[in-house]
Write a protein that holds these residues in place. Sequence first.
Motif, mmCIF file in Angstrom:
data_model
loop_
_atom_site.group_PDB
_atom_site.id
_atom_site.type_symbol
_atom_site.label_atom_id
_atom_site.label_comp_id
_atom_site.label_asym_id
_atom_site.label_seq_id
_atom_site.Cartn_x
_atom_site.Cartn_y
_atom_site.Cartn_z
ATOM 1 N N ALA A 172 0.869 -0.907 -0.116
ATOM 2 C CA ALA A 172 0.106 0.028 0.247
ATOM 3 C C ALA A 172 0.678 1.545 -0.521
ATOM 4 N N ASP A 199 0.484 5.274 0.370
ATOM 5 C CA ASP A 199 -0.204 6.708 1.087
ATOM 6 C C ASP A 199 0.829 7.546 1.650
ATOM 7 N N ALA A 249 5.110 3.525 2.182
ATOM 8 C CA ALA A 249 4.882 1.666 1.666
ATOM 9 C C ALA A 249 4.915 1.495 2.630
ATOM 10 N N HIS A 251 0.903 -5.029 3.571
ATOM 11 C CA HIS A 251 -0.417 -5.693 3.899
ATOM 12 C C HIS A 251 -0.128 -7.148 4.816
ATOM 13 N N THR A 263 -1.231 -1.335 -4.069
ATOM 14 C CA THR A 263 -2.720 -0.396 -3.898
ATOM 15 C C THR A 263 -2.372 1.276 -3.674
ATOM 16 N N ALA A 264 -3.228 2.049 -3.883
ATOM 17 C CA ALA A 264 -3.364 3.110 -3.527
ATOM 18 C C ALA A 264 -4.463 4.098 -4.005
ATOM 19 N N ASP A 265 -4.806 5.010 -3.190
ATOM 20 C CA ASP A 265 -5.801 6.129 -3.531
ATOM 21 C C ASP A 265 -5.793 6.711 -5.108
ATOM 22 N N TYR A 303 -1.516 -4.043 -10.486
ATOM 23 C CA TYR A 303 -2.243 -2.450 -10.093
ATOM 24 C C TYR A 303 -3.122 -2.475 -9.362
ATOM 25 N N THR A 337 -8.339 2.594 -6.638
ATOM 26 C CA THR A 337 -9.232 3.422 -6.098
ATOM 27 C C THR A 337 -9.373 4.447 -7.153
ATOM 28 N N HIS A 379 -5.732 -2.279 2.132
ATOM 29 C CA HIS A 379 -5.148 -1.208 1.737
ATOM 30 C C HIS A 379 -5.298 -0.449 2.530
ATOM 31 N N ARG A 380 -6.369 -0.181 4.106
ATOM 32 C CA ARG A 380 -6.638 0.249 5.257
ATOM 33 C C ARG A 380 -5.943 -0.168 5.913
ATOM 34 N N ILE A 400 -2.601 0.673 5.881
ATOM 35 C CA ILE A 400 -1.623 1.546 5.885
ATOM 36 C C ILE A 400 -1.709 2.782 6.736
#
Length: 356
Positions: A101, A103, A123, A126, A162-164, A183, A186, A285-286, A288
């Motif tokens: 992840a 963020d 980073a 997970h 994963t990323a926002d 990848y 969102t 992903h949450r 992070i």
Amino acid sequence: VLARVADPRHRRGVRHRLAVILGLALCAVVAGARSFTAIAEWAADADEQTLRMVGVRGAVPSESTFRRALQRLDADAFDGLAGARAQRRTAPGPGERRVIAVDGKTLRGSASGGDPGNHLLAALDHAHGAVPGQVEAGAKTNEIPRFSVLLDGIGIAGAVITADAMHAQRRHATCLASRGAHYLLTVKRNQPALFAQLAALPWRQVPAADDTRERGHGRAERRTLKVTAVAAGLAFPHAAQAIQIVRRRRLSRNKKWSRETVCAVTSLRAAQASPAGLAAIIRGHRAIEDRLHWVRDLDYDEDRSQVRTACGPRVMASLRNLAITILRLAGHASIAAALRHHARRPDRPLRTIMNC
């Protein structure tokens, strides 16, 4: 690892090796230290055997020694070495896939005057909750160009990133594909054309592929996932599947359900990830936020830290990342409980570090 960090100090007058200073600082942060003063106090109270094992000869470093050394440290090199160690310790086994992840987080306590404060892009693995990399982003709006810089220091071949929605960028998708990574991103209205394409898909005709229900922390939640192949026609590089997630939540004290619909896109094909696997990646992903940024804020009170000079704020954040990584790899589920455990006896942080 700490001995490989370059010493920024002039040789003349140096009484303590940089590796000793970093070792003491890391032990103190594993014990919950939040500032240069707290690090120096932990070192002053440490027993002789612990100090000797870290490498202290003679007087214990003072607060000013810790502050001057850490503020002048090469933060990029320190993050790189710490991240490389985390990657080695969390290398996926045969048939496993690493999921990372990405963020950003602003160090609010480092703000002064018109400066909003240091913004770092990190980073998180997970599966393990370890931090394989971190870079300075300057400001939140600078996260996009720093995305590839962060991943340049991480072995991502075969991994899923994963990323926002901020990072749902075509250049990111192309960069990841060129490095053999996948990848799952969102998508929101900051990419209007892509968002419109995803929203216009015939979701009513797509059956639910995964349905998860959870209760806990005073709320009930239900997540429904739909997925459809979009290998042809979607204006996004290497996109293989589109995803729609409908989240319904209800607080225990409230009978009314809230509803949120989120779209995402992934380069993973159906043969590479099942709907349940995609749902797990999206939930992961949450981590992070929950297992890194929230921990640094709540357990280390990072946003109220008064460290502001030079690279001091980032180095303190890097020490927290490294401490959290060590505690996660040592098997601690609760960082708050782990900090209390290591604060009770001065020999425990070093023992954990050496055995991790």
